[in-house]
Design a protein around this motif. Sequence first.
Motif, PDB file in Angstrom:
ATOM      1  N   ALA A 538       0.823  -1.207   0.000  1.00 15.82           N
ATOM      2  CA  ALA A 538       0.000   0.000   0.000  1.00 15.82           C
ATOM      3  C   ALA A 538       0.859   1.260   0.000  1.00 15.82           C
ATOM      4  CB  ALA A 538      -0.938  -0.006   1.208  1.00 15.82           C
ATOM      5  N   GLU A 539       1.951   1.229   0.745  1.00 15.29           N
ATOM      6  CA  GLU A 539       2.838   2.393   0.804  1.00 15.29           C
ATOM      7  C   GLU A 539       3.447   2.690  -0.564  1.00 15.29           C
ATOM      8  OE1 GLU A 539       7.088   3.693   2.905  1.00 15.29           O
ATOM      9  OE2 GLU A 539       5.953   1.975   3.681  1.00 15.29           O
ATOM     10  N   LEU A 540       3.893   1.647  -1.250  1.00 10.69           N
ATOM     11  CA  LEU A 540       4.516   1.848  -2.549  1.00 10.69           C
ATOM     12  C   LEU A 540       3.486   2.255  -3.601  1.00 10.69           C
ATOM     13  CD1 LEU A 540       7.088  -1.107  -2.639  1.00 10.69           C
ATOM     14  CD2 LEU A 540       7.507   1.299  -2.089  1.00 10.69           C
ATOM     15  N   GLN A 541       2.289   1.707  -3.505  1.00  9.48           N
ATOM     16  CA  GLN A 541       1.240   2.123  -4.430  1.00  9.48           C
ATOM     17  C   GLN A 541       0.895   3.597  -4.232  1.00  9.48           C
ATOM     18  OE1 GLN A 541      -1.541  -0.978  -3.302  1.00  9.48           O
ATOM     19  NE2 GLN A 541      -1.318  -2.011  -5.281  1.00  9.48           N
ATOM     20  N   ALA A 542       0.819   4.018  -2.988  1.00  8.94           N
ATOM     21  CA  ALA A 542       0.541   5.421  -2.711  1.00  8.94           C
ATOM     22  C   ALA A 542       1.674   6.308  -3.225  1.00  8.94           C
ATOM     23  CB  ALA A 542       0.343   5.621  -1.206  1.00  8.94           C
ATOM     24  N   TRP A 543       2.910   5.843  -3.078  1.00 14.59           N
ATOM     25  CA  TRP A 543       4.090   6.594  -3.534  1.00 14.59           C
ATOM     26  C   TRP A 543       3.999   6.839  -5.048  1.00 14.59           C
ATOM     27  CZ3 TRP A 543       8.517   8.747  -1.410  1.00 14.59           C
ATOM     28  CH2 TRP A 543       9.594   8.960  -2.265  1.00 14.59           C
ATOM     29  N   VAL A 544       3.666   5.785  -5.800  1.00 15.05           N
ATOM     30  CA  VAL A 544       3.537   5.938  -7.250  1.00 15.05           C
ATOM     31  C   VAL A 544       2.344   6.830  -7.588  1.00 15.05           C
ATOM     32  CG1 VAL A 544       3.177   4.726  -9.436  1.00 15.05           C
ATOM     33  CG2 VAL A 544       4.637   3.704  -7.666  1.00 15.05           C
ATOM     34  N   GLY A 545       1.226   6.628  -6.873  1.00 12.57           N
ATOM     35  CA  GLY A 545       0.018   7.393  -7.144  1.00 12.57           C
ATOM     36  C   GLY A 545       0.179   8.879  -6.934  1.00 12.57           C
ATOM     37  N   GLU A 546       1.090   9.266  -6.038  1.00  9.92           N
ATOM     38  CA  GLU A 546       1.327  10.689  -5.786  1.00  9.92           C
ATOM     39  C   GLU A 546       2.163  11.332  -6.894  1.00  9.92           C
ATOM     40  OE1 GLU A 546       3.245  10.663  -2.035  1.00  9.92           O
ATOM     41  OE2 GLU A 546       1.439  10.118  -0.903  1.00  9.92           O
ATOM     42  N   ARG A 547       2.786  10.511  -7.726  1.00 13.04           N
ATOM     43  CA  ARG A 547       3.732  11.026  -8.713  1.00 13.04           C
ATOM     44  C   ARG A 547       3.348  10.757 -10.165  1.00 13.04           C
ATOM     45  NH1 ARG A 547       5.670   9.972  -3.989  1.00 13.04           N
ATOM     46  NH2 ARG A 547       7.418  11.207  -3.129  1.00 13.04           N
ATOM     47  N   LEU A 548       2.459   9.786 -10.375  1.00 18.27           N
ATOM     48  CA  LEU A 548       2.044   9.446 -11.730  1.00 18.27           C
ATOM     49  C   LEU A 548       0.528   9.334 -11.785  1.00 18.27           C
ATOM     50  CD1 LEU A 548       4.653   6.657 -12.654  1.00 18.27           C
ATOM     51  CD2 LEU A 548       4.709   9.060 -13.338  1.00 18.27           C
ATOM     52  N   ALA A 549       0.013   9.312 -12.995  1.00 18.21           N
ATOM     53  CA  ALA A 549      -1.428   9.141 -13.189  1.00 18.21           C
ATOM     54  C   ALA A 549      -1.873   7.823 -12.567  1.00 18.21           C
ATOM     55  CB  ALA A 549      -1.755   9.167 -14.680  1.00 18.21           C
ATOM     56  N   ARG A 550      -3.128   7.797 -12.112  1.00 19.15           N
ATOM     57  CA  ARG A 550      -3.614   6.629 -11.384  1.00 19.15           C
ATOM     58  C   ARG A 550      -3.564   5.351 -12.212  1.00 19.15           C
ATOM     59  NH1 ARG A 550      -3.158   6.420  -6.406  1.00 19.15           N
ATOM     60  NH2 ARG A 550      -4.616   4.676  -6.456  1.00 19.15           N
ATOM     61  N   PHE A 551      -3.774   5.453 -13.527  1.00 18.02           N
ATOM     62  CA  PHE A 551      -3.790   4.227 -14.322  1.00 18.02           C
ATOM     63  C   PHE A 551      -2.404   3.582 -14.418  1.00 18.02           C
ATOM     64  CE2 PHE A 551      -2.808   7.367 -17.630  1.00 18.02           C
ATOM     65  CZ  PHE A 551      -1.855   6.714 -18.406  1.00 18.02           C
ATOM     66  N   LYS A 552      -1.356   4.297 -13.993  1.00 16.59           N
ATOM     67  CA  LYS A 552      -0.002   3.750 -14.014  1.00 16.59           C
ATOM     68  C   LYS A 552       0.403   3.082 -12.697  1.00 16.59           C
ATOM     69  CE  LYS A 552       1.460   7.337 -17.278  1.00 16.59           C
ATOM     70  NZ  LYS A 552       2.412   8.430 -17.557  1.00 16.59           N
ATOM     71  N   VAL A 553      -0.436   3.187 -11.683  1.00 14.39           N
ATOM     72  CA  VAL A 553      -0.115   2.610 -10.377  1.00 14.39           C
ATOM     73  C   VAL A 553      -0.233   1.089 -10.446  1.00 14.39           C
ATOM     74  CG1 VAL A 553      -0.778   2.490  -7.947  1.00 14.39           C
ATOM     75  CG2 VAL A 553      -0.905   4.666  -9.179  1.00 14.39           C
ATOM     76  N   PRO A 554       0.785   0.343 -10.004  1.00 12.14           N
ATOM     77  CA  PRO A 554       0.713  -1.120 -10.033  1.00 12.14           C
ATOM     78  C   PRO A 554      -0.463  -1.637  -9.206  1.00 12.14           C
ATOM     79  CG  PRO A 554       2.966  -0.390  -9.647  1.00 12.14           C
ATOM     80  CD  PRO A 554       2.099   0.823  -9.530  1.00 12.14           C
ATOM     81  N   VAL A 555      -1.247  -2.522  -9.796  1.00 15.04           N
ATOM     82  CA  VAL A 555      -2.388  -3.098  -9.074  1.00 15.04           C
ATOM     83  C   VAL A 555      -1.919  -4.158  -8.079  1.00 15.04           C
ATOM     84  CG1 VAL A 555      -3.999  -2.608 -10.922  1.00 15.04           C
ATOM     85  CG2 VAL A 555      -2.803  -4.809 -10.894  1.00 15.04           C
ATOM     86  N   ARG A 556      -0.742  -4.699  -8.306  1.00 17.30           N
ATOM     87  CA  ARG A 556      -0.141  -5.644  -7.364  1.00 17.30           C
ATOM     88  C   ARG A 556       1.343  -5.324  -7.240  1.00 17.30           C
ATOM     89  NH1 ARG A 556      -2.068 -11.270 -10.161  1.00 17.30           N
ATOM     90  NH2 ARG A 556      -4.302 -10.802 -10.360  1.00 17.30           N
ATOM     91  N   ILE A 557       1.900  -5.583  -6.068  1.00 19.33           N
ATOM     92  CA  ILE A 557       3.345  -5.444  -5.867  1.00 19.33           C
ATOM     93  C   ILE A 557       3.826  -6.667  -5.103  1.00 19.33           C
ATOM     94  CG2 ILE A 557       5.199  -4.118  -4.801  1.00 19.33           C
ATOM     95  CD1 ILE A 557       3.623  -1.599  -5.295  1.00 19.33           C
ATOM     96  N   GLY A 558       4.743  -7.388  -5.714  1.00 15.22           N
ATOM     97  CA  GLY A 558       5.358  -8.533  -5.046  1.00 15.22           C
ATOM     98  C   GLY A 558       6.731  -8.155  -4.530  1.00 15.22           C
ATOM     99  N   PHE A 559       7.147  -8.824  -3.461  1.00 12.46           N
ATOM    100  CA  PHE A 559       8.450  -8.533  -2.846  1.00 12.46           C
ATOM    101  C   PHE A 559       9.384  -9.722  -3.042  1.00 12.46           C
ATOM    102  CE2 PHE A 559       7.515  -4.585  -0.704  1.00 12.46           C
ATOM    103  CZ  PHE A 559       6.128  -4.587  -0.635  1.00 12.46           C
ATOM    104  N   SER A 560      10.525  -9.455  -3.623  1.00 15.28           N
ATOM    105  CA  SER A 560      11.510 -10.506  -3.868  1.00 15.28           C
ATOM    106  C   SER A 560      12.493 -10.571  -2.704  1.00 15.28           C
ATOM    107  CB  SER A 560      12.280 -10.215  -5.159  1.00 15.28           C
ATOM    108  OG  SER A 560      13.336 -11.142  -5.336  1.00 15.28           O
ATOM    109  N   PRO A 561      12.892 -11.779  -2.283  1.00 13.63           N
ATOM    110  CA  PRO A 561      13.873 -11.904  -1.194  1.00 13.63           C
ATOM    111  C   PRO A 561      15.294 -11.582  -1.626  1.00 13.63           C
ATOM    112  CG  PRO A 561      13.299 -14.065  -2.028  1.00 13.63           C
ATOM    113  CD  PRO A 561      12.383 -13.088  -2.729  1.00 13.63           C
TER     114      PRO A 561
END
Length: 599
Positions: A538-561
């Motif tokens: 959610a934090e990373l999605q909000a970060w992108v949403g504050e800087r780019l158009a909403r349609f560019k925000v990733p709908v999912r974010i996975g974390f790699s080890p």
Amino acid sequence: MTVETTALDTSRWTPPAGWPAMSRRQCREILTAPGQRFEMEEVEIRGVRLRTWKNAPPSLRAIALAGRTHGDSEFVVYEDERVTFDGWFRAVATLAHHLQELGVRKGDRVALAMRNLPEWPVAFFAATSIGAIIVPLNAWWTSAELTYGLSDSGAKVLICDDERWERIAPHAGELPGLERALVSRAATPLSPPASALEDLIGTPPDYTSLPPRELPDVSILPDDDATIFYTSGTTGMPKGALGTHRNITTNVLSGAYAVACAALRRGEVPPEPVKKTGLVVIPLFHVTACSASLMGSVVAGNRAVYMYRWDPEKAFAIIEREKVNATGGVPTIAWQLLDHPARDRFDLSSIESIAYGGAPAAPELVRRIHAEFGALPSNGYGMTETMATVTSHSSEDYLNRPDSCGHPVAVVDIKITGEDGETELPPGEVGEIWVRGPQVVKGYWNKPEETAECFIEGWVRTGDLGRMDEEGFLFIVDRAKDMIIRGGENIYSCEVENVLYDHPAVSDAALVGLPHPTLGEEPAAVVYLAPGKTASEAELQAWVGERLARFKVPVRIGFSPETLPRNANGKILKGELQHLLDGATEKATTGEVRPPSSG
């Protein structure tokens, strides 16, 4: 179309008063004037008249002879082995004669498959100095892939290390054209068609004891065939890019031109060449390391330090011990140098430059290199088909335009084309990047249809999407095949990835498209967090949403080890990221998305 771009925060670097002292056009006029080192001339190459460097070495044989003049200066350092230019040249000449005794003639293919070892530049120049076509094979390849490269190229002789021979030996019967294999550092006895390379030239520390010899007398022209580098495509079988001597020797002056131009831009006289020490951490079978780095280093007499395997902390120790001036390779390595917790335990003050290519770099990386290392960042754009360098970007120009990959070198033409492949687009418009110049290879080995599709009247279609600004600086937007189209709206991976990189916790990021029943596809991201850092989806999605158009925000974010999977040239293998997104989906439905504790 015109691409939407995010306003960059350039507050961390303020151009000094009076910079730039002159325009890029003025730099070019001064540096390429008649009688100057970077003077150009037009030459007809395969029916097309192209600008070339008038003073470029005419062949790889000429580069080898230039390297010999550096005598007792150290050329290669590998663990406890040290090889001088004199020792290297003795080994090159000795092996060149042996290859001729094995029946290798001009135009024959000699494959080279080994990790970065002192033997690598010996084999490379021994083969090319007698007119053979060297085929550097990807040392990361599996047995089947190595066998494919040997078969596809029709290699007559293979020079490899023990690890590669172990992979290839079981398939030797499938390679009737392979007559001999010269194996270095063999741990067990060898049997035909293999024999020990050391029986011919000895071990690297003993090269200086070889008798002095001249290179065999072979006539080589600039446009004779010289190399077959296999493309690093992330899907399908790799294609062999057939390069000439002119293709690869062009980079000797292209790299030096960038240094001279940077000096003029800051109002200084271009410096006289000074021998430097570089830590080489990317494979020599990649054109960035071989063409863009090794060629210029041999001519300049620079020292190269090789590592057995990349490890940031070991790299710090080498930088401190060997007083390394330059390193880099791909952006991932630069990030690891910056973020590793052991960095402050070592004296890294000798570092003057951190350069990279092979993959897009985030603007934040440019700023941090300058702010935290006090070093000048350097980047460039190119591909296997262009024998590396198309654009160069360094010093103040890079700090001023951290989202660009630089300005074309003086002998290169770039155009941005529309979807029809014919219309040349104006500055600011996004289209496919086409490149023309003396470094563009002849085509694909034994693949006439693919050659005809990609190489057109001297131009190569790169498959990359980009735009150019009014001053001629190039901006890579995406690979054409990586662009995500969501409900008719274009989403460029690099744009979203750069915003993710700007987040203080993100050390690695990739954007991929997920199928959608009505929109076609949607953006999703996979990230790797820097050690000790935390962030939620959610934090990373909000970060992108504050800087780019909403349609560019990733709908999912996975974390790699761990850092994201890449091929040897630094390109992310996006096809291998799906399982991380599947995991993110499962956790997201329960509201338990958590990054790995280790980052």
